[in-house]
Design an enzyme around this catalytic site. Structure first.
Site, PDB file in Angstrom:
ATOM      1  N   ASP A  30       6.549   5.216   5.310  1.00 46.05           N
ATOM      2  CA  ASP A  30       5.765   6.337   4.785  1.00 46.05           C
ATOM      3  C   ASP A  30       5.103   5.899   3.487  1.00 46.05           C
ATOM      4  O   ASP A  30       5.787   5.537   2.521  1.00 46.05           O
ATOM      5  CB  ASP A  30       6.692   7.533   4.543  1.00 46.05           C
ATOM      6  CG  ASP A  30       5.930   8.816   4.234  1.00 46.05           C
ATOM      7  OD1 ASP A  30       4.694   8.806   4.330  1.00 46.05           O
ATOM      8  OD2 ASP A  30       6.582   9.815   3.887  1.00 46.05           O
ATOM      9  N   ASP A  71      -0.792   7.919   7.271  1.00 43.77           N
ATOM     10  CA  ASP A  71       0.047   7.297   6.250  1.00 43.77           C
ATOM     11  C   ASP A  71       1.509   7.109   6.630  1.00 43.77           C
ATOM     12  O   ASP A  71       2.317   6.744   5.776  1.00 43.77           O
ATOM     13  CB  ASP A  71      -0.040   8.098   4.945  1.00 43.77           C
ATOM     14  CG  ASP A  71       0.428   9.537   5.118  1.00 43.77           C
ATOM     15  OD1 ASP A  71       0.585   9.979   6.261  1.00 43.77           O
ATOM     16  OD2 ASP A  71       0.633  10.210   4.091  1.00 43.77           O
ATOM     17  N   GLU A  72       1.876   7.336   7.879  1.00 44.42           N
ATOM     18  CA  GLU A  72       3.270   7.098   8.254  1.00 44.42           C
ATOM     19  C   GLU A  72       3.406   6.778   9.732  1.00 44.42           C
ATOM     20  O   GLU A  72       2.573   7.171  10.549  1.00 44.42           O
ATOM     21  CB  GLU A  72       4.152   8.292   7.901  1.00 44.42           C
ATOM     22  CG  GLU A  72       3.845   9.557   8.666  1.00 44.42           C
ATOM     23  CD  GLU A  72       4.855  10.672   8.399  1.00 44.42           C
ATOM     24  OE1 GLU A  72       6.069  10.392   8.332  1.00 44.42           O
ATOM     25  OE2 GLU A  72       4.409  11.829   8.273  1.00 44.42           O
TER      26      GLU A  72
END
Length: 362
Positions: A10, A105-106
């Protein structure tokens, strides 16, 4: 059977960190990515400096400005974030093809059997974080565990720029002290209900029988029973194509008032827009979900000629579907019966089956 090795990576305050990287004058300052401070837009991301003032994602920008009046507000640059996300995904793919990106983003990686034949998942997690920083100048936090549930919880443990490893023998001791509100699938309303039942932590949840949990939470009770024991058999799905995305809001009190419900619907539309942007998704079919005070459920859908993703388009389309559930009472427009939940989702017109995780709690 080989114990699974799952990594959840993350990025730390991703959008805000990209802005601070590209504009050094923002470094070390409270930065908010979103709309203008006096608008109804919501916060897409907040730097860690801004979070110290209580600013959080999905918060109205007007409220964020009140909490952090000295904050710098910038508009999101999604094309830039998407390019950085591609760099990150390329790094993941150097280790395994079993990569499931949850957003820009993860993502999850299953490294049980990996391309570099590295025996320890923690080694891979360290290398990935180092490589991400080398190529993007951004930091990432990672969690290592034997399931998606555990690895995601672990990645949140030591943010920012942290790494947490949970060995199979330590799963229960890791889960026990955690607040149930941090568990995936436990929203604000469910967490509140759990507290009423004396369930505050993972350990509290584990003391409840499966029958008790099903009695209070329906089918989700089975899920809660399993995760309190660290049981999560979900696979990392590398080829998953997202067919739908949405959000829903459960109210503290059942609502009848038309204007009040329209405001709630608008808020849901704003959150859906944010999620659509983050997932780079648009769709033609909008579905409105309404749950009444007696738990009866109604859904209505409309397919448009062109894909949409903006909040005002979502809102105006949802209102059209919303109207049939209202009537004039004593000269005032009210719902035909009290409403306790509203949801909006967007899907491709050829999506035959709704994703069970489609409506995410606000």
């Amino acid at each position: 059977m080989e114990t699974r090795k799952i990594i959840h990576v993350d990025m730390d305050a991703f959008y805000a960190s990209v802005e601070q990287r590209d504009f050094p004058e923002y470094k070390g300052k409270p930065l908010i990515v979103g709309g203008p401070p006096n608008s109804r837009s919501v916060v897409s991301a907040a730097s860690y400096e801004a979070r110290k003032f209580g600013v959080r994602s999905a918060m109205p920008c007007s409220k964020a400005a009140q909490l952090a009046p000295q904050a710098i507000f910038v508009f999101p640059r999604f094309e830039v974030y998407k390019e950085v996300s591609k760099q990150i995904r390329e790094i993941f793919l150097e280790y395994t093809d079993l990569v499931e990106m949850l957003s820009l983003d993860e993502g999850y990686l299953d490294v049980t059997f990996n391309k570099k034949n590295i025996p320890f998942a923690v080694t891979i997690a360290k290398e990935i974080r180092t490589e991400i920083f080398k190529r993007t100048e951004l930091t990432a936090s990672a969690g290592v565990g034997n399931s998606k549930f555990i690895s995601k919880l672990a990645s949140e443990k030591n943010k920012p720029n942290g790494l947490t490893v949970v060995l199979p023998d330590d799963v229960i001791s890791f889960i026990d002290p955690l607040p149930v509100s941090s568990f995936h699938g436990v929203g604000k309303v469910t967490a509140r209900k759990m507290k009423e039942l004396g369930i505050y932590t993972g350990k509290d949840l584990r003391t409840k029988s499966i029958d008790e949990l099903v009695q209070h939470f329906g089918k989700m009770g089975i899920y809660y029973y399993k995760i309190s024991r660290g049981e999560d058999e979900r696979m990392v799905q590398s080829s998953r194509e997202r067919k739908s995305l949405g959000a829903e809001s459960t109210f503290d009190r059942d609502k009848l008032d038309y204007d009040d419900l329209l405001k709630q619907l608008k808020d849901v539309a704003v959150v859906v827009e944010r999620r659509l942007e983050k997932k780079d998704f648009a769709g033609k079919t909008l579905t409105l979900k309404i749950k009444f005070y007696d738990f009866s459920l109604k859904t209505r859908s409309k397919t448009l000629s062109e894909p949409i993703f903006k909040a005002d388009e979502l809102y105006s389309t949802a209102i059209e579907l919303f109207e049939e559930f209202f009537e004039i009472k004593y000269g005032k427009k009210s719902a035909i019966k009290a409403i306790r939940l509203l949801g909006i989702s967007l899907s491709h017109p050829n999506s035959e089956n709704e994703d069970p995780n489609l409506f995410l709690n606000l």
